[in-house]
Design a protein around this motif. Structure first.
Motif, mmCIF file in Angstrom:
data_model
loop_
_atom_site.group_PDB
_atom_site.id
_atom_site.type_symbol
_atom_site.label_atom_id
_atom_site.label_comp_id
_atom_site.label_asym_id
_atom_site.label_seq_id
_atom_site.Cartn_x
_atom_site.Cartn_y
_atom_site.Cartn_z
ATOM 1 N N SER A 86 0.929 -1.251 -0.054
ATOM 2 C CA SER A 86 0.256 -0.283 0.164
ATOM 3 C C SER A 86 0.644 1.151 0.478
ATOM 4 O O SER A 86 0.665 2.149 -0.523
ATOM 5 C CB SER A 86 -0.648 -0.078 1.174
ATOM 6 N N ASP A 87 1.882 1.056 1.008
ATOM 7 C CA ASP A 87 2.865 2.169 0.882
ATOM 8 C C ASP A 87 3.411 2.672 -0.593
ATOM 9 O O ASP A 87 3.914 3.890 -1.358
ATOM 10 C CB ASP A 87 3.976 2.051 2.002
ATOM 11 N N LEU A 88 3.838 1.610 -1.338
ATOM 12 C CA LEU A 88 4.488 1.584 -2.366
ATOM 13 C C LEU A 88 3.370 2.736 -3.370
ATOM 14 O O LEU A 88 4.147 3.046 -4.427
ATOM 15 C CB LEU A 88 5.078 0.324 -2.387
ATOM 16 N N LEU A 89 2.530 1.719 -3.759
ATOM 17 C CA LEU A 89 1.303 2.705 -4.719
ATOM 18 C C LEU A 89 1.047 3.821 -4.100
ATOM 19 O O LEU A 89 0.555 4.206 -4.978
ATOM 20 C CB LEU A 89 0.061 1.406 -4.614
ATOM 21 N N LYS A 90 0.957 4.142 -2.901
ATOM 22 C CA LYS A 90 1.081 5.507 -2.732
ATOM 23 C C LYS A 90 2.091 6.264 -3.250
ATOM 24 O O LYS A 90 2.105 6.942 -3.439
ATOM 25 C CB LYS A 90 0.667 5.677 -0.950
ATOM 26 N N SER A 91 2.769 5.702 -2.980
ATOM 27 C CA SER A 91 4.344 6.788 -3.557
ATOM 28 C C SER A 91 4.401 6.640 -5.240
ATOM 29 O O SER A 91 4.990 7.702 -6.188
ATOM 30 C CB SER A 91 5.529 6.042 -3.144
ATOM 31 N N PHE A 92 3.770 5.570 -5.821
ATOM 32 C CA PHE A 92 3.828 6.075 -7.348
ATOM 33 C C PHE A 92 2.548 6.614 -7.876
ATOM 34 O O PHE A 92 2.300 7.143 -8.968
ATOM 35 C CB PHE A 92 3.187 4.123 -8.032
ATOM 36 N N LYS A 93 1.401 6.696 -6.640
ATOM 37 C CA LYS A 93 0.136 7.061 -7.456
ATOM 38 C C LYS A 93 0.452 8.864 -7.830
ATOM 39 O O LYS A 93 1.434 9.828 -6.640
ATOM 40 C CB LYS A 93 -0.778 7.100 -6.275
ATOM 41 N N THR A 94 -0.599 9.523 -8.926
ATOM 42 C CA THR A 94 0.357 10.751 -8.572
ATOM 43 C C THR A 94 -0.680 11.523 -9.998
ATOM 44 O O THR A 94 -1.806 11.096 -10.543
ATOM 45 C CB THR A 94 1.493 11.115 -10.045
ATOM 46 N N ASP A 95 -1.397 12.935 -9.164
ATOM 47 C CA ASP A 95 -2.233 13.513 -10.270
ATOM 48 C C ASP A 95 -1.311 14.170 -11.147
ATOM 49 O O ASP A 95 -2.635 15.138 -11.821
ATOM 50 C CB ASP A 95 -2.952 14.360 -9.463
ATOM 51 N N GLU A 96 -0.164 13.959 -11.426
ATOM 52 C CA GLU A 96 0.414 14.820 -12.383
ATOM 53 C C GLU A 96 0.108 14.398 -14.009
ATOM 54 O O GLU A 96 1.022 15.279 -14.388
ATOM 55 C CB GLU A 96 1.938 14.929 -11.712
ATOM 56 N N ILE A 97 0.405 13.344 -14.384
ATOM 57 C CA ILE A 97 -0.101 12.262 -15.571
ATOM 58 C C ILE A 97 -1.352 12.304 -15.398
ATOM 59 O O ILE A 97 -1.360 11.109 -14.696
ATOM 60 C CB ILE A 97 0.599 11.519 -15.226
ATOM 61 N N SER A 98 -2.396 12.602 -16.943
ATOM 62 C CA SER A 98 -3.628 11.977 -16.853
ATOM 63 C C SER A 98 -2.750 10.642 -18.006
ATOM 64 O O SER A 98 -2.711 10.139 -18.528
ATOM 65 C CB SER A 98 -3.640 12.673 -17.696
ATOM 66 N N GLN A 99 -4.444 9.584 -18.661
ATOM 67 C CA GLN A 99 -4.325 8.591 -18.611
ATOM 68 C C GLN A 99 -4.219 9.216 -20.140
ATOM 69 O O GLN A 99 -3.595 8.494 -20.772
ATOM 70 C CB GLN A 99 -6.001 8.003 -18.524
ATOM 71 N N GLN A 100 -4.319 9.839 -20.958
ATOM 72 C CA GLN A 100 -4.355 10.553 -21.909
ATOM 73 C C GLN A 100 -2.731 10.695 -22.688
ATOM 74 O O GLN A 100 -2.310 10.852 -23.168
ATOM 75 C CB GLN A 100 -5.443 11.598 -22.337
ATOM 76 N N ASP A 101 -2.007 11.285 -21.521
ATOM 77 C CA ASP A 101 -0.534 11.392 -21.718
ATOM 78 C C ASP A 101 -0.460 10.406 -21.836
ATOM 79 O O ASP A 101 0.786 9.856 -22.491
ATOM 80 C CB ASP A 101 -0.328 12.363 -20.583
ATOM 81 N N ILE A 102 -0.582 9.137 -20.921
ATOM 82 C CA ILE A 102 0.113 7.658 -21.078
ATOM 83 C C ILE A 102 -0.406 6.793 -22.271
ATOM 84 O O ILE A 102 0.376 6.256 -23.626
ATOM 85 C CB ILE A 102 -1.021 7.108 -19.913
ATOM 86 N N ASP A 103 -1.301 7.290 -22.772
ATOM 87 C CA ASP A 103 -2.483 6.964 -24.231
ATOM 88 C C ASP A 103 -0.979 7.614 -25.488
ATOM 89 O O ASP A 103 -1.054 6.789 -26.499
ATOM 90 C CB ASP A 103 -3.348 7.183 -24.536
ATOM 91 N N ASP A 104 -0.772 8.740 -24.953
ATOM 92 C CA ASP A 104 0.035 9.254 -26.268
ATOM 93 C C ASP A 104 1.678 9.104 -26.308
ATOM 94 O O ASP A 104 1.258 8.919 -27.670
ATOM 95 C CB ASP A 104 -0.286 10.855 -26.620
ATOM 96 N N GLU A 105 1.425 8.771 -25.283
ATOM 97 C CA GLU A 105 3.210 8.450 -25.519
ATOM 98 C C GLU A 105 3.204 6.892 -25.605
ATOM 99 O O GLU A 105 4.216 6.469 -26.430
ATOM 100 C CB GLU A 105 3.405 8.002 -23.507
ATOM 101 N N VAL A 106 2.565 5.941 -25.170
ATOM 102 C CA VAL A 106 2.415 4.751 -26.003
ATOM 103 C C VAL A 106 2.224 4.364 -27.449
ATOM 104 O O VAL A 106 2.802 3.799 -27.946
ATOM 105 C CB VAL A 106 1.284 4.216 -25.371
ATOM 106 N N GLU A 107 1.247 5.716 -28.120
ATOM 107 C CA GLU A 107 0.831 5.526 -29.170
ATOM 108 C C GLU A 107 1.945 5.857 -29.780
ATOM 109 O O GLU A 107 2.844 5.506 -30.940
ATOM 110 C CB GLU A 107 -0.130 6.426 -30.164
ATOM 111 N N LYS A 108 3.265 7.166 -29.335
ATOM 112 C CA LYS A 108 4.715 7.451 -29.836
ATOM 113 C C LYS A 108 5.375 6.336 -30.280
ATOM 114 O O LYS A 108 6.447 6.059 -31.169
ATOM 115 C CB LYS A 108 5.151 8.407 -28.945
ATOM 116 N N VAL A 109 5.528 5.520 -28.518
ATOM 117 C CA VAL A 109 6.795 4.760 -28.650
ATOM 118 C C VAL A 109 6.018 3.456 -29.897
ATOM 119 O O VAL A 109 6.790 2.379 -30.774
ATOM 120 C CB VAL A 109 7.150 4.498 -27.490
ATOM 121 N N ARG A 110 5.329 3.198 -29.805
ATOM 122 C CA ARG A 110 4.387 2.004 -31.010
ATOM 123 C C ARG A 110 5.105 2.824 -32.463
ATOM 124 O O ARG A 110 5.448 1.414 -33.262
ATOM 125 C CB ARG A 110 3.179 1.787 -30.622
#
Length: 75
Positions: free
Chosen positions: A43-67
């Motif tokens: 739980s502590d580890l997951l909390k450390s990764f949680k952030t509001d600084e990146i959106s799902q759209q940002d992730i999707d865009d980056e994935v598409e770029k790498v693809r």
């Protein structure tokens, strides 16, 4: 009738009680404590990764770029 508040046992009392357990009970207690600690650490580890600084759209865009980059290299 007046009820007295229940006090938590001290660390020493808990240790003394654990010493009275048989081996099987000690193993069960150990496994339960290990699971509880693991759950806490996860739980502590997951909390450390949680952030509001990146959106799902940002992730999707980056994935598409790498693809696209991978696709271009394979051509």
């Amino acid at each position: 009738m007046k009820t007295e508040p229940i006090q938590s046992p001290s660390y020493k009392q808990v240790v003394d009680l654990v010493k009275q357990l048989n081996t099987k009970e000690k193993i069960q207690l150990t496994e339960m404590l290990e699971k509880e600690i693991l759950d806490y650490k996860l739980s502590d580890l997951l909390k450390s990764f949680k952030t509001d600084e990146i959106s799902q759209q940002d992730i999707d865009d980056e994935v598409e770029k790498v693809r696209l980059e991978i696709y271009e290299r394979k051509r």
